[in-house]
Design a protein around this motif. Structure first.
Motif, short mmCIF file in Angstrom:
data_model
loop_
_atom_site.label_atom_id
_atom_site.label_comp_id
_atom_site.label_asym_id
_atom_site.label_seq_id
_atom_site.Cartn_x
_atom_site.Cartn_y
_atom_site.Cartn_z
N GLN A 1 37.75 34.00 -5.13
CA GLN A 1 37.95 33.08 -3.99
C GLN A 1 39.39 33.07 -3.48
O GLN A 1 39.68 32.51 -2.44
N TYR A 2 40.29 33.67 -4.24
CA TYR A 2 41.68 33.76 -3.79
C TYR A 2 41.80 34.96 -2.87
O TYR A 2 41.50 36.08 -3.27
N GLU A 3 42.25 34.71 -1.65
CA GLU A 3 42.20 35.81 -0.70
C GLU A 3 43.55 36.41 -0.38
O GLU A 3 43.70 37.17 0.55
N GLU A 4 44.59 36.03 -1.16
CA GLU A 4 45.91 36.50 -0.76
C GLU A 4 46.12 38.01 -0.92
O GLU A 4 45.65 38.61 -1.88
N THR A 5 46.82 38.57 0.05
CA THR A 5 47.14 39.99 0.03
C THR A 5 48.28 40.23 -0.96
O THR A 5 48.38 41.24 -1.62
N ASN A 6 49.18 39.23 -0.99
CA ASN A 6 50.37 39.31 -1.82
C ASN A 6 49.98 38.95 -3.26
O ASN A 6 50.08 37.81 -3.67
N LEU A 7 49.49 39.97 -3.95
CA LEU A 7 48.80 39.71 -5.20
C LEU A 7 49.71 39.80 -6.41
O LEU A 7 50.36 40.80 -6.63
N PHE A 8 49.74 38.76 -7.21
CA PHE A 8 50.48 38.80 -8.46
C PHE A 8 49.63 38.10 -9.50
O PHE A 8 49.72 36.90 -9.72
N LEU A 9 48.73 38.90 -10.09
CA LEU A 9 47.70 38.33 -10.95
C LEU A 9 48.26 37.55 -12.13
O LEU A 9 47.73 36.51 -12.50
N GLY B 1 63.64 36.08 5.20
CA GLY B 1 62.94 37.25 5.74
C GLY B 1 61.81 37.70 4.83
O GLY B 1 60.72 38.05 5.29
N GLU B 2 62.06 37.69 3.51
CA GLU B 2 61.02 38.07 2.55
C GLU B 2 59.77 37.22 2.73
O GLU B 2 58.66 37.71 2.76
N TYR B 3 60.00 35.92 2.86
CA TYR B 3 58.86 35.00 3.02
C TYR B 3 58.15 35.24 4.36
O TYR B 3 56.93 35.26 4.42
N ILE B 4 58.94 35.46 5.41
CA ILE B 4 58.31 35.70 6.71
C ILE B 4 57.49 36.99 6.66
O ILE B 4 56.37 37.05 7.17
N GLY B 5 58.06 37.99 5.98
CA GLY B 5 57.33 39.25 5.81
C GLY B 5 56.00 39.00 5.12
O GLY B 5 54.96 39.54 5.51
N GLU C 1 50.07 38.38 5.26
CA GLU C 1 48.90 37.55 4.97
C GLU C 1 48.08 37.29 6.24
O GLU C 1 46.86 37.27 6.20
N THR C 2 48.76 37.09 7.38
CA THR C 2 48.04 36.74 8.60
C THR C 2 47.19 37.90 9.10
O THR C 2 46.26 37.71 9.87
N LYS C 3 47.50 39.10 8.67
CA LYS C 3 46.72 40.25 9.12
C LYS C 3 45.34 40.29 8.45
O LYS C 3 44.44 40.96 8.93
N HIS C 4 45.22 39.63 7.30
CA HIS C 4 43.96 39.65 6.54
C HIS C 4 43.46 41.06 6.31
O HIS C 4 42.29 41.35 6.51
N ARG C 5 44.37 41.92 5.92
CA ARG C 5 43.95 43.30 5.66
C ARG C 5 43.21 43.36 4.33
O ARG C 5 43.46 42.56 3.44
#
Ligand code: UDP
Ligand code: MG
Length: 343
Positions: free
Chosen positions: A187-195, A300-304, A309-313
């Protein structure tokens, strides 16, 4: 009673998920050792019949995929997911876990290089049978690592804890997760994955199993410095916004400091002291310049991250998937035998 409660837990179908990136030197041995372990656990009645080793080829450029396909063709115990490109270790294990959870009651992720002691699986299973939904493998010590890796790891875990992340020290992704925990993870949908940071925040009864780490037998580490830095940065920015808060505090402190300097200068000026002050001015402006650039970098890192994330790739793309019913193999063998005897 809840299906997963202690007394009723059935012997699980266990899948080992093994990420592989350019592991041609060791992959055949890994398949042998891991396959062997699964068979022994089955014979001991610790895991159920359909258990498998599921390899995830993370866009290897060498013969890894060929060797994996050959292993899977020989033995239905092996299943192979091949990703369309190199998505990185975290995405590779996610791909494996999300696929394996359709078949398995429990999944253990383990590296392909046999560094992590596979005999610890028995204790993972003990803990699962006793009701744990997540079991973290924690390495006993870091004697097999070089000074750089050891030092950077210690620094990193301390920094992560300081920043409010709940990572478990010396746990790299050798871990058992039950189907229930995997369903939650999906259910976690984040692209920025850090398991390693994400899973402890889910809750669930969990446990820790200690194991010994061996030196890599063949090949070299696939975690290049740049991959390690990316993982470290992802770990920090995906788990905590505390660095942003620290920037604000730092900014306030610098403002306060400049106010004090201003007052001192004004007092000096009214007294008619003509201080040359060149060094102070230069130092202060350099300091402020540095802090500003660093702060901009962190923001900048956070904005990146927000941008990505907004791309939902998709986090990975599966190119091919090989999975055979374990019984198929028995049937195949029977067919083969019939063919041979009828000749
Ligand atoms: N790996 C991967 N994709 C990558 C880098 C690594 O799937 O982009 C796999 C690799 O094949 C191994 C595991 O992740 O099975 C851990 O990598 P490695 O052993 O090189 O890291 P180390 O143990 O040195 O931290
Ligand atoms: Mg390794």
């Amino acid at each position: 009673m809840d299906k997963s409660s202690k007394a009723e837990r059935a012997i699980p179908v266990l899948y080992l998920v093994v990420p592989c990136y350019n592991e041609e030197e060791i992959i055949e041995k890994s398949a042998r050792v891991l396959g062997d372990k699964i068979r022994r656990l089955q014979q001991a009645g610790r895991i159920a019949g359909g258990s498998k080793v599921m390899f995830v080829n993370d866009g290897s450029k060498d013969r890894t995929l060929q060797l994996l396909h050959a292993a899977a063709a020989r033995d239905a115990l092996f299943s192979v997911i091949s990703l369309a490109g190199n998505y990185g270790h975290q995405s590779a294990i996610l791909a494996g876990m999300m696929t394996a959870k359709q078949y398995a009651d429990a999944v253990v992720t383990v590296d392909a290089d046999l560094q992590q002691d596979i005999e610890a699986l028995d204790r993972f299973l003990d803990s699962y049978m006793a009701g744990s939904e997540v079991v973290y493998g924690v390495r006993n010590d870091r004697h097999s690592d070089g000074i750089f890796k050891k030092g950077s790891a210690t620094l990193y875990y301390n920094l992560m804890h300081l920043l409010g992340s709940r990572v478990i020290t010396n746990h790299a992704d050798y871990r058992l997760m039950s189907k229930k925990a995997l369903d939650a993870l999906s259910q976690y949908e984040e692209t920025n994955l850090f398991l390693r940071g994400l899973i402890p925040t889910m809750g669930f009864p969990s446990d820790v199993v200690y194991f010994d780490v061996k030196a890599r037998e063949a090949g070299h580490s696939k975690y290049t410095i740049s991959k390690m830095l990316t993982l470290a940065m992802d770990g920090i920015t995906s788990m905590s916004t505390r660095p942003l808060r620290m920037i604000s505090v730092l900014g306030m402190l610098v403002c306060l400091f400049s106010c004090v300097m201003l007052v001192i200068n004004l007092v000096d000026w009214t007294r008619g002291n003509n201080v040359p002050g060149y060094t102070t001015t230069l130092t202060v402006s350099l300091l402020i310049g540095g802090i500003t650039l660093l702060s901009l970098g962190i923001i900048g890192e956070y904005i990146g991250k927000i941008y990505m994330e907004t791309k939902h790739r998709p986090r990975y793309i599966v190119d091919t998937f090989v999975w055979k019913e374990t019984e198929d193999l028995a049937e195949d063998a029977v067919k083969q035998e019939k063919r041979e005897t009828s000749r």
